[in-house]
Write an enzyme that holds these catalytic residues in place. Structure first.
Site, PDB file in Angstrom:
ATOM      1  N   CYS A 164     -42.874 -11.781 -35.643  1.00 60.78           N
ATOM      2  CA  CYS A 164     -43.020 -10.327 -35.653  1.00 60.78           C
ATOM      3  C   CYS A 164     -43.289  -9.765 -37.040  1.00 60.78           C
ATOM      4  O   CYS A 164     -43.667  -8.603 -37.177  1.00 60.78           O
ATOM      5  CB  CYS A 164     -41.782  -9.682 -35.064  1.00 60.78           C
ATOM      6  SG  CYS A 164     -41.487 -10.225 -33.392  1.00 60.78           S
ATOM      7  N   PHE A 215     -40.854  -9.027 -24.746  1.00 60.87           N
ATOM      8  CA  PHE A 215     -42.166  -9.324 -25.331  1.00 60.87           C
ATOM      9  C   PHE A 215     -43.340  -8.964 -24.415  1.00 60.87           C
ATOM     10  O   PHE A 215     -43.285  -9.159 -23.201  1.00 60.87           O
ATOM     11  CB  PHE A 215     -42.254 -10.797 -25.739  1.00 60.87           C
ATOM     12  CG  PHE A 215     -41.339 -11.139 -26.882  1.00 60.87           C
ATOM     13  CD1 PHE A 215     -41.513 -10.542 -28.114  1.00 60.87           C
ATOM     14  CD2 PHE A 215     -40.283 -12.016 -26.717  1.00 60.87           C
ATOM     15  CE1 PHE A 215     -40.662 -10.823 -29.181  1.00 60.87           C
ATOM     16  CE2 PHE A 215     -39.422 -12.307 -27.773  1.00 60.87           C
ATOM     17  CZ  PHE A 215     -39.614 -11.712 -29.000  1.00 60.87           C
ATOM     18  N   HIS A 308     -41.490  -1.852 -37.206  1.00 55.37           N
ATOM     19  CA  HIS A 308     -41.694  -2.755 -36.072  1.00 55.37           C
ATOM     20  C   HIS A 308     -40.576  -2.562 -35.043  1.00 55.37           C
ATOM     21  O   HIS A 308     -39.401  -2.781 -35.362  1.00 55.37           O
ATOM     22  CB  HIS A 308     -41.702  -4.210 -36.556  1.00 55.37           C
ATOM     23  CG  HIS A 308     -41.628  -5.195 -35.427  1.00 55.37           C
ATOM     24  ND1 HIS A 308     -42.601  -5.279 -34.455  1.00 55.37           N
ATOM     25  CD2 HIS A 308     -40.701  -6.131 -35.095  1.00 55.37           C
ATOM     26  CE1 HIS A 308     -42.279  -6.224 -33.586  1.00 55.37           C
ATOM     27  NE2 HIS A 308     -41.127  -6.750 -33.954  1.00 55.37           N
ATOM     28  N   ASN A 341     -42.509  -5.330 -27.205  1.00 54.76           N
ATOM     29  CA  ASN A 341     -42.597  -5.963 -28.526  1.00 54.76           C
ATOM     30  C   ASN A 341     -43.752  -6.968 -28.498  1.00 54.76           C
ATOM     31  O   ASN A 341     -43.642  -8.023 -27.873  1.00 54.76           O
ATOM     32  CB  ASN A 341     -41.257  -6.658 -28.837  1.00 54.76           C
ATOM     33  CG  ASN A 341     -41.254  -7.386 -30.170  1.00 54.76           C
ATOM     34  OD1 ASN A 341     -42.312  -7.619 -30.769  1.00 54.76           O
ATOM     35  ND2 ASN A 341     -40.080  -7.772 -30.629  1.00 54.76           N
TER      36      ASN A 341
HETATM   37  N1  CAA Z   1     -29.239 -12.944 -26.864  1.00 54.60           N
HETATM   38  C1  CAA Z   1     -28.621 -13.088 -25.677  1.00 54.60           C
HETATM   39  N2  CAA Z   1     -28.163 -12.044 -24.940  1.00 54.60           N
HETATM   40  C2  CAA Z   1     -28.327 -10.815 -25.465  1.00 54.60           C
HETATM   41  C3  CAA Z   1     -28.962 -10.589 -26.702  1.00 54.60           C
HETATM   42  C4  CAA Z   1     -29.438 -11.716 -27.411  1.00 54.60           C
HETATM   43  N3  CAA Z   1     -30.089 -11.583 -28.585  1.00 54.60           N
HETATM   44  N4  CAA Z   1     -28.983  -9.270 -26.944  1.00 54.60           N
HETATM   45  C5  CAA Z   1     -28.386  -8.680 -25.898  1.00 54.60           C
HETATM   46  N5  CAA Z   1     -27.983  -9.610 -25.019  1.00 54.60           N
HETATM   47  C6  CAA Z   1     -27.336  -9.410 -23.740  1.00 54.60           C
HETATM   48  C7  CAA Z   1     -25.955  -8.780 -23.890  1.00 54.60           C
HETATM   49  O1  CAA Z   1     -24.968  -9.764 -24.115  1.00 54.60           O
HETATM   50  C8  CAA Z   1     -25.780  -8.106 -22.546  1.00 54.60           C
HETATM   51  O2  CAA Z   1     -25.384  -9.043 -21.587  1.00 54.60           O
HETATM   52  P1  CAA Z   1     -24.416  -8.543 -20.382  1.00 54.60           P
HETATM   53  O3  CAA Z   1     -25.104  -7.385 -19.712  1.00 54.60           O
HETATM   54  O4  CAA Z   1     -24.293  -9.729 -19.508  1.00 54.60           O
HETATM   55  O5  CAA Z   1     -23.135  -8.113 -21.027  1.00 54.60           O
HETATM   56  C9  CAA Z   1     -27.212  -7.679 -22.185  1.00 54.60           C
HETATM   57  O6  CAA Z   1     -28.080  -8.445 -23.016  1.00 54.60           O
HETATM   58  C10 CAA Z   1     -27.460  -6.223 -22.436  1.00 54.60           C
HETATM   59  O7  CAA Z   1     -26.960  -5.958 -23.731  1.00 54.60           O
HETATM   60  P2  CAA Z   1     -26.192  -4.613 -24.079  1.00 54.60           P
HETATM   61  O8  CAA Z   1     -25.499  -4.098 -22.850  1.00 54.60           O
HETATM   62  O9  CAA Z   1     -25.355  -4.846 -25.282  1.00 54.60           O
HETATM   63  O10 CAA Z   1     -27.402  -3.608 -24.316  1.00 54.60           O
HETATM   64  P3  CAA Z   1     -28.149  -3.259 -25.640  1.00 54.60           P
HETATM   65  O11 CAA Z   1     -28.025  -1.814 -25.857  1.00 54.60           O
HETATM   66  O12 CAA Z   1     -27.763  -4.162 -26.759  1.00 54.60           O
HETATM   67  O13 CAA Z   1     -29.679  -3.550 -25.217  1.00 54.60           O
HETATM   68  C11 CAA Z   1     -31.339  -5.115 -25.947  1.00 54.60           C
HETATM   69  C12 CAA Z   1     -30.136  -4.874 -25.016  1.00 54.60           C
HETATM   70  C13 CAA Z   1     -32.475  -4.190 -25.523  1.00 54.60           C
HETATM   71  C14 CAA Z   1     -31.778  -6.578 -25.801  1.00 54.60           C
HETATM   72  C15 CAA Z   1     -30.903  -4.808 -27.406  1.00 54.60           C
HETATM   73  O14 CAA Z   1     -29.762  -5.566 -27.716  1.00 54.60           O
HETATM   74  C16 CAA Z   1     -31.970  -5.087 -28.433  1.00 54.60           C
HETATM   75  O15 CAA Z   1     -32.888  -4.310 -28.596  1.00 54.60           O
HETATM   76  N6  CAA Z   1     -31.779  -6.174 -29.176  1.00 54.60           N
HETATM   77  C17 CAA Z   1     -32.692  -6.571 -30.229  1.00 54.60           C
HETATM   78  C18 CAA Z   1     -33.574  -7.669 -29.737  1.00 54.60           C
HETATM   79  C19 CAA Z   1     -34.141  -8.421 -30.879  1.00 54.60           C
HETATM   80  O16 CAA Z   1     -33.491  -9.228 -31.527  1.00 54.60           O
HETATM   81  N7  CAA Z   1     -35.419  -8.158 -31.175  1.00 54.60           N
HETATM   82  C20 CAA Z   1     -36.058  -8.776 -32.269  1.00 54.60           C
HETATM   83  C21 CAA Z   1     -37.088  -9.544 -31.679  1.00 54.60           C
HETATM   84  S1  CAA Z   1     -37.573 -10.678 -32.839  1.00 54.60           S
HETATM   85  C22 CAA Z   1     -38.828 -10.017 -33.518  1.00 54.60           C
HETATM   86  O17 CAA Z   1     -39.203  -8.892 -33.269  1.00 54.60           O
HETATM   87  C23 CAA Z   1     -39.446 -10.952 -34.497  1.00 54.60           C
HETATM   88  C24 CAA Z   1     -39.982 -12.274 -34.092  1.00 54.60           C
HETATM   89  O18 CAA Z   1     -40.500 -12.899 -34.979  1.00 54.60           O
HETATM   90  C25 CAA Z   1     -39.957 -12.904 -32.754  1.00 54.60           C
END
Ligand code: CAA
Length: 397
Positions: A164, A215, A308, A341
């Site tokens: 990303c 994604f 981003h 994303n």
């Molecule tokens: N891994 C595993 N599980 C995850 C997780 C993760 N990284 N993040 C959230 N979860 C799970 C939570 O444990 C929760 O599970 P349960 O419902 O069973 O309890 C569920 O997802 C929902 O989580 P929340 O209720 O806490 O809700 P939230 O407000 O956190 O929203 C989300 C969920 C939309 C995923 C949010 O956590 C988010 O936006 N996270 C960021 C994601 C991320 O890391 N993005 C970066 C991508 S990487 C990138 O862009 C660069 C690249 O190079 C690939």
């Protein structure tokens, strides 16, 4: 008699590099986020994993995403049923398909950028291509150069698996090239297809579920150059670029190609890690410039932002930590909502959305910042200055 100093002076551009045009493209098939969990577990024949399906539904509901575009659709899965099984050796087939589709999507975005730019494609001197789908040579950069009919002397660079942050890195390289090679015109292409990483859910891997919730596919192209000629209308001038690696976070975001496809790992700590470090990165970038007083409380609302949108929680934390008004990250949230994303391509979509909005607003900040995050955790930061032709160009787009 020429000296090395004179030669060097003659090679350098007079003005800062600027984004001169932007184009974006997506595959034809779109998926609504509130229907995605049903769709995904049905087409991957894994409806028995009800716990994971419920989790994907919860993630989709909280993702801030309404719609995503995907190259992999039911038709493609019917032709390539092995793709749904992570245990099967599908990498060759994925790479074959991606080798054609990734540069083709980039070419659609590039055609729009070149049309807006107003000069012939043969005036492009450099090409930087970023993708997480590359695994062979010659690669997507050469195919794109051929599709666009670029000159045989175009200088090509491919960035692979920058994830990303790839869009941010590519823009930074474009700035360096444009400012150090008078007359250079750099086509930055970021094209990302989840094709290499699409497979059915596995019981033990929550990473697959999180990735499936976030994604999407898209290509973003920006043309970058200094010393604009009459036909060119700069959008954003590039003032300063930095890269920061957050110490001790190598394991927080990772990608690895395996025989079954590309695996992602996203730690649940990613939003917090970025939230804890973002202000320091901004202070470091702006301290030497004198355009924002980093010593006063909450100076950050004086800027515009192309951040981003890695995930909704990341934007929420950045907004909170920097004390930003809601409209500051609205372009990032809008792109997240409409496209998901799209890894390295996303930041170019955000710049496109930003210039559209700025063209319609009365009072707009003069200075702003691009921030992109990827494996490392790497934060690519670029300070921008909105060019005076932006209003006119934004409306024309
Ligand atoms: N891994 C595993 N599980 C995850 C997780 C993760 N990284 N993040 C959230 N979860 C799970 C939570 O444990 C929760 O599970 P349960 O419902 O069973 O309890 C569920 O997802 C929902 O989580 P929340 O209720 O806490 O809700 P939230 O407000 O956190 O929203 C989300 C969920 C939309 C995923 C949010 O956590 C988010 O936006 N996270 C960021 C994601 C991320 O890391 N993005 C970066 C991508 S990487 C990138 O862009 C660069 C690249 O190079 C690939």
């Amino acid at each position: 008699m020429a000296t090395i100093h004179h030669i060097r002076q003659a090679q350098r551009a007079h003005s800062p590099a600027a984004v001169l045009a932007i184009g974006t493209a997506n595959p034809v098939t779109s998926m609504l986020q509130d229907e995605y969990a049903d769709y995904y577990f049905r087409v991957t024949k894994s409806e028995h994993l009800t716990g994971l399906k419920d989790k994907l539904n919860r993630i989709c509901n909280k993702s801030g995403i309404k719609k995503r575009f995907m190259h992999v659709n039911e038709q493609l899965l019917t032709a390539h049923p092995d793709l749904i099984d992570r245990a099967l050796p599908t990498l060759d087939a994925r790479i074959d398909m991606a080798s054609a589709a990734v540069p083709e999507l980039a070419a659609s975005a590039a055609a729009k950028a070149i049309a807006e730019w107003g000069r012939p494609a043969t005036d492009i001197t450099h090409l930087i291509f970023s993708t997480y789908s590359g695994a062979k040579a010659p690669s997507a950069d050469l195919r794109l150069a051929t599709l666009l009919g670029l000159r045989p002397t175009v200088c090509r660079t491919i960035l692979n698996l920058n994830g990303c942050s790839g869009g941010g890195r590519a823009l930074q390289l474009a700035k360096e090239i444009a400012e150090n090679n008078r007359g250079a015109r750099v086509l930055v292409a970021c094209s990302e297809l989840t094709l290499v990483a699409f497979y059915g859910a596995q019981d033990a891997s929550l990473d697959t579920i999180v990735g499936q919730g976030l994604f999407g596919d898209g290509a973003g192209v920006a043309i970058v150059g200094a010393d604009p000629v009459v036909v060119e209308r700069p959008l954003f001038e590039m003032a300063l670029a930095t890269q920061t690696t957050i110490p001790g976070t190598e394991d927080a975001i990772s990608m690895q190609l395996s025989t079954g496809g590309l695996d992602f790992h996203l730690s649940s700590q990613v939003p917090k890690l970025l939230g804890n470090n973002i202000e320091r990165v901004l202070v470091d970038a702006f301290r030497s410039l004198g355009v924002v007083d980093v010593n006063v409380a909450a100076p950050w609302n004086d800027l515009f932002y192309a951040v981003h949108p890695g995930g909704r929680a990341i934007l929420d934390l950045i907004e909170q930590v920097l004390g930003l008004d809601a409209e500051k990250l609205a372009p990032s949230r809008q792109v997240l909502s409409e496209f998901g994303n799209m890894s390295g391509a996303t930041v170019i979509f955000v710049l496109d959305e930003l210039r559209r909005r700025r063209a319609e607003e009365e009072e707009v900040p003069e200075w702003g910042v691009v921030m992109a995050f990827g494996p490392g955790i790497t934060v690519e930061t670029m300070v921008l200055h909105a060019a005076s032709s932006l209003k006119e160009n934004g409306l024309a787009s």
